[in-house]
Design an enzyme around this catalytic site. Structure first.
Site, mmCIF file in Angstrom:
data_model
loop_
_atom_site.group_PDB
_atom_site.id
_atom_site.type_symbol
_atom_site.label_atom_id
_atom_site.label_comp_id
_atom_site.label_asym_id
_atom_site.label_seq_id
_atom_site.Cartn_x
_atom_site.Cartn_y
_atom_site.Cartn_z
ATOM 1 C CD GLN A 1 -2.987 -4.922 4.525
ATOM 2 O OE1 GLN A 1 -3.167 -6.019 4.050
ATOM 3 N NE2 GLN A 1 -3.918 -4.005 4.474
ATOM 4 C CG ASP B 1 -6.873 -8.885 -2.925
ATOM 5 O OD1 ASP B 1 -7.284 -9.622 -2.019
ATOM 6 O OD2 ASP B 1 -6.672 -9.284 -4.087
ATOM 7 C CG HIS C 1 -7.552 -10.955 2.861
ATOM 8 N ND1 HIS C 1 -7.817 -9.872 2.065
ATOM 9 C CD2 HIS C 1 -7.136 -11.941 2.028
ATOM 10 C CE1 HIS C 1 -7.586 -10.191 0.816
ATOM 11 N NE2 HIS C 1 -7.157 -11.426 0.756
ATOM 12 C CD GLU D 1 -10.404 -7.388 -3.746
ATOM 13 O OE1 GLU D 1 -9.924 -8.540 -3.655
ATOM 14 O OE2 GLU D 1 -10.269 -6.697 -4.762
#
Ligand code: SAM
Length: 228
Positions: free
Chosen positions: A109, A131, A134, A159
């Site tokens: 990501q 998710d 992080h 999240e």
């Protein structure tokens, strides 16, 4: 029909109220997701999740233990939304989760080339749930790249917003001192209309007018960004 929380607890995601095992907590994000997404339940729509909780060489997924046999949240989403298409991104390969309504992609990501390959295959979607690692730089790179591909009225959730950015003094695989933490970047925008530097929202000026609202939940650990 089971609730999203019951499904999270059944499959062993930490989005529900029962932790999957030692070292985890039940975050109770599912009651927030239900409030936002109940109306989607019988709709044919598309949901993208980044970070699926699957074992592999590129990330030690400690969440895969006990009743969690991998991909708990993908199983939860596809049971809760019987007509939805679920797209999952993870650094670990997990094609074993694929079926007629589920497709997984190996993607980092924090890497725009990986994200570009994903949107070439899936150019638009209605809901995103981040998710993944992080890390704040990763969260912001993904938001910057994927938000323009969200359909009108769509929702983008992030999240586990932590104090894990520049100046927060946190180290480890979920931290980065390249950028300010994502919660503070978004809160500053809400208060002032500008994004504080350093952040990793490289193209935000081209899409910030499309933000309809930003709301924080569960002790500010979960945010929901709605698109106009
Ligand atoms: C906390 S787990 C996800 C839990 C799952 N969503 C659930 O609710 O059961 C985090 C996942 O993110 C993946 N991950 C870590 N870094 C990533 C990155 N840079 N890009 C995409 N996925 C990543 C890990 O492989 C792991 O499977």
């Amino acid at each position: 029909m089971e609730s999203l929380t019951e499904l999270a607890n059944h499959f062993g995601s930490d989005k529900g109220t029962v932790p999957p095992g030692p070292g985890f907590r039940g975050n109770d994000y599912t009651s927030i997701y239900e409030a936002y997404l109940e109306g989607y339940r019988d709709r044919a729509f598309s949901l993208v999740e980044i970070g699926l909780g699957v074992k592999g060489d590129r990330w030690e997924a400690k969440i895969v233990q006990g009743r969690n046999t991998g991909g708990a949240s993908v199983k939860m989403w596809r049971n809760y939304f019987p007509r939805a298409h679920i797209y999952g991104l993870d650094v670990n390969e997990c094609a074993y989760l694929d079926d007629e309504r589920t497709r997984t992609f190996v993607a980092d990501q924090g890497n725009v080339e990986d994200l570009a390959a994903f949107v070439e295959a899936v150019p638009s979607f209605d809901v995103v749930v981040d998710d993944g690692s992080h890390r704040p730089d990763h969260q912001q790179i993904s938001l910057d790249f994927l938000f323009p591909h969200l359909s009108p009225g769509g929702l983008y959730f992030i999240e586990d917003l932590f104090d894990n950015g520049l100046g927060d003094g946190r180290t480890g695989r979920t931290a980065s001192d390249r950028v300010l933490n994502t919660r503070s970047v978004l809160k500053h925008y809400l208060a002032t209309g500008t994004f504080p530097e350093p952040h990793a929202l490289a193209n935000v000026e081209s899409w910030q007018d499309e933000i309809a609202s930003i709301d924080f939940h569960v002790e500010d650990k979960l945010c929901a960004i709605r698109k106009h």
